[in-house]
Design an enzyme around this catalytic site. Structure first.
Site, PDB file in Angstrom:
ATOM      1  N   LYS A 116     -31.032  -0.379  30.501  1.00 46.34           N
ATOM      2  CA  LYS A 116     -30.005   0.314  31.298  1.00 46.34           C
ATOM      3  C   LYS A 116     -29.893  -0.282  32.700  1.00 46.34           C
ATOM      4  O   LYS A 116     -28.794  -0.445  33.214  1.00 46.34           O
ATOM      5  CB  LYS A 116     -30.298   1.814  31.370  1.00 46.34           C
ATOM      6  CG  LYS A 116     -30.041   2.492  30.031  1.00 46.34           C
ATOM      7  CD  LYS A 116     -29.664   3.953  30.154  1.00 46.34           C
ATOM      8  CE  LYS A 116     -29.091   4.389  28.798  1.00 46.34           C
ATOM      9  NZ  LYS A 116     -28.783   5.783  28.692  1.00 46.34           N
ATOM     10  N   LYS A 197     -26.295  -2.308  20.084  1.00 43.25           N
ATOM     11  CA  LYS A 197     -26.117  -0.982  19.494  1.00 43.25           C
ATOM     12  C   LYS A 197     -24.759  -0.376  19.894  1.00 43.25           C
ATOM     13  O   LYS A 197     -24.306  -0.588  21.017  1.00 43.25           O
ATOM     14  CB  LYS A 197     -27.293  -0.152  20.015  1.00 43.25           C
ATOM     15  CG  LYS A 197     -27.210   1.313  19.984  1.00 43.25           C
ATOM     16  CD  LYS A 197     -28.461   1.899  20.631  1.00 43.25           C
ATOM     17  CE  LYS A 197     -28.126   2.535  21.969  1.00 43.25           C
ATOM     18  NZ  LYS A 197     -28.135   3.977  21.983  1.00 43.25           N
ATOM     19  N   LYS A 200     -22.105   4.749  23.946  1.00 42.28           N
ATOM     20  CA  LYS A 200     -21.070   5.434  24.710  1.00 42.28           C
ATOM     21  C   LYS A 200     -20.698   4.687  25.975  1.00 42.28           C
ATOM     22  O   LYS A 200     -19.577   4.749  26.451  1.00 42.28           O
ATOM     23  CB  LYS A 200     -21.583   6.813  25.161  1.00 42.28           C
ATOM     24  CG  LYS A 200     -21.609   7.826  24.071  1.00 42.28           C
ATOM     25  CD  LYS A 200     -22.111   9.146  24.595  1.00 42.28           C
ATOM     26  CE  LYS A 200     -23.595   9.088  24.882  1.00 42.28           C
ATOM     27  NZ  LYS A 200     -24.253  10.401  24.920  1.00 42.28           N
TER      28      LYS A 200
END
Ligand code: AQP
Length: 331
Positions: A116, A197, A200
């Site tokens: 992230k 992956k 969102k």
């Protein structure tokens, strides 16, 4: 619901955007399926959502929307608890107690924090200690099983580790929870970059299928999914990640084995295969969209409110034990 005679499930979802096919096939579908066998607690983890940049009004709306989609896909408020993490302040209290016994080396190994922050998220303390709050979420309800996608495997290991450390030091309070991760579709990949992956936060909308997408959008996205130039439909994650992802999606939606699908589609060409994948995804998601559109925001709020009260009672009972064991019992 919450009758304590059955093993207990806890799982959470971040209200950080539209819910997609990856989360559904990796986790949420199991949330609905496991309600008959387990005492089930599902949480919209809004405190976790505060670890990345966010807009307060959007977060408030996303909590309702996330609950709506969960109810639409089969989370039944008569059989499961469904509420926002922030309705139960004990999540944060237990996270502090667990954090005080979490070695930094354990958190330094977490790949989600690295991923992230590499993608631009601010490396704040909340994001760094996310796995500790997640452990608190699960242990607060003394859960036995945690249905999640493959990306949460490492965080489940941390939860188990912290439960063991706590029990060894303060006495057996927590069951050691197990992850419940599906064999197929535990990691649904992006349609535009099938080595990443489905997510969102991917800025490319074409990379995912949202659970409330219209059928024509679903078909368009699957038709334009990135594949390869070899025309054979076969499962090979290394050399054919796009086709392998579509095979896994189709297998998860139909219950047919990958081999069985390859037998049928190996030589039909990608166009026919992709349309067949689109058909089964559209069929799988149609009832969710229909149920979602019929739900009323006020009713969803009432579910969250009522469930939160029950969740808070369960959390209070665990925290009485935890406070007594750790020397901070309330007078
Ligand atoms: N692509 C996926 N395949 C299988 N399972 C997935 N999950 C998420 N993406 C996939 C599982 O869905 C559950 C809820 O996840 P979440 O929304 O709380 O968190 P997340 O993992 O942060 O979801 P995203 O879409 O990947 O969000 P960003 O982009 O913010 O990182 C979890 O059980 C998760 O494993």
């Amino acid at each position: 619901m919450a009758d304590q005679t059955r093993p207990r499930i806890f799982s959470g979802v971040q209200p950080t955007g539209n819910m997609h096919l990856g989360g559904y096939l990796g986790a949420f579908r199991n949330w609905a399926r496991l309600q008959d066998e387990y005492d089930t607690i599902y949480c919209i983890v809004d405190l976790h959502a505060m670890t990345v940049e966010y807009d307060p009004a959007e977060l408030a709306a996303a909590r309702i929307e996330t609950a709506k989609v969960l109810i639409a896909l089969g989370v039944d408020p008569d059989r499961s608890l469904l509420y926002n993490q922030s309705q139960v302040p004990e999540h944060a209290e237990l996270a502090w107690i667990l954090g005080a016994m979490t070695p930094m080396g354990v958190l330094n190994r977490m790949t989600q924090f690295k991923d992230k922050t590499a993608r631009g998220a601010s490396p704040n303390l909340g994001l760094y200690s996310y796995p500790v709050l997640m452990a608190a979420d699960i242990l607060l309800y003394r859960a036995n099983l945690v249905p999640v996608g493959d990306d949460q495997r490492q965080h489940i290991e941390v939860t188990r580790d912290l439960a063991e450390r706590f029990n060894n030091r303060f006495g057996e309070i927590f069951p050691i929870p197990e992850g419940y991760i599906p064999e197929t579709s535990a990691r649904v990949m992006s349609l535009t970059n099938p080595t990443d992956k489905m997510s969102k936060s991917d800025p490319q909308e074409k990379s995912r299928i949202d659970l409330t997408d219209e059928p024509d959008v679903i078909r368009k996205r699957i038709r334009s999914a990135v594949t390869d130039s070899d025309p054979e439909v076969r499962f090979d994650r290394e050399d054919k990640p796009g086709i392998s992802n579509l095979l896994e999606i189709m297998s998860a939606c139909t219950g047919r084995s990958i081999d069985n699908l390859v037998d049928e589609y190996a030589h039909t060409g990608y166009g026919i295969f992709k349309d067949a994948v689109a058909d089964v995804v559209i069929e799988e998601l149609a009832p969710i969209k229909e149920a979602h559109d019929a739900l009323d925001d006020g009713d969803v709020r009432a579910v969250l409110h009522a469930s939160g009260i029950k969740g808070a009672e369960m959390a209070a009972a665990t925290m009485d034990l935890v406070r007594a064991a750790t020397g901070v019992k309330r007078f």
